[in-house]
Design an enzyme around this catalytic site. Sequence first.
Site, short mmCIF file in Angstrom:
data_model
loop_
_atom_site.label_atom_id
_atom_site.label_comp_id
_atom_site.label_asym_id
_atom_site.label_seq_id
_atom_site.Cartn_x
_atom_site.Cartn_y
_atom_site.Cartn_z
N ASP A 7 0.85 -1.18 0.00
CA ASP A 7 0.00 0.00 0.00
C ASP A 7 0.89 1.24 0.00
OD1 ASP A 7 -2.66 1.30 0.27
OD2 ASP A 7 -1.82 2.00 2.16
N GLU A 9 0.90 5.60 0.74
CA GLU A 9 0.26 6.86 1.12
C GLU A 9 0.94 7.94 0.30
OE1 GLU A 9 -2.38 6.92 2.84
OE2 GLU A 9 -2.28 4.89 3.66
N GLU A 52 -6.17 18.30 4.20
CA GLU A 52 -7.16 17.23 4.18
C GLU A 52 -6.54 15.84 4.06
OE1 GLU A 52 -7.18 19.22 0.02
OE2 GLU A 52 -6.98 19.80 2.14
N HIS A 150 -5.01 6.04 8.28
CA HIS A 150 -4.56 5.25 7.14
C HIS A 150 -3.03 5.18 7.20
CE1 HIS A 150 -8.17 4.78 4.52
NE2 HIS A 150 -8.61 5.72 5.34
N ASP A 155 -2.36 -0.98 6.56
CA ASP A 155 -3.32 -1.28 5.49
C ASP A 155 -2.88 -2.49 4.66
OD1 ASP A 155 -4.81 0.80 6.39
OD2 ASP A 155 -4.64 2.04 4.60
#
Length: 232
Positions: A7, A9, A52, A150, A155
């Site tokens: 995964d 980010e 955000e 997250h 994840d």
Amino acid sequence: MREIVFDTETTGLYATSGDRVTELGCVEIIDFIPTGRTWHAYVNPQRSTPKEVVEITGLTDAFLADKPLFSQIAEEFIDFVGDAGLVAHNAPFDRGFINMELERLGRPGYAEARFKDTARIARAKFPGSYVSLDALCKRFDISLESREKHGALIDAQLLAEVYLELSGGRTRALDLSGQGEAGPGEVVFPPQAVRPSPLNRAQTESERAAHAAFIEELGENALWKKLTIGQG
């Protein structure tokens, strides 16, 4: 079969518009089962991360400022992946970012054929249902207690469990045929040696007669007869 569940980010959604990788997490699995080997790195994206996005990942500019550049961890990542297949949720997104970072370094990207997309698998398996990682964890009763934000490694670990369930679940690892010829990812229970002297029977003659009468009532196709249990 060795695969890497991974995964990423990132600072945003668009690898082709300047967004960069901020974290990578990888979990090694063999025949769908995690081996315990993982690889993880935070990455300085050399750009700011929108508020955000920080709210989702928790990775602030200050936290990432002293982390290595992708160029400094690329070789470790490539070595860990090796020639394994790659498994990701919404794989085109992760593939796009990984390949973008590799191409910045003049390294070849990973071919689409090497990827399995668990979101696509889930959509085919559960048409019309939500197939986010959270939704699939809830469907398969996989705990989300460790997931406050997250995180790439967390994840990836959750996704490894989801991938196993999407591939047939934990029962796919069992071969009860007794033939001793399991396929990939199967566990075989080898035939047991014959006991040198049989155990004394615990049933009385009347109990055995009642049992035999019950089996006869089940008909010729009774599983008990096919397995020859209770005969002799």
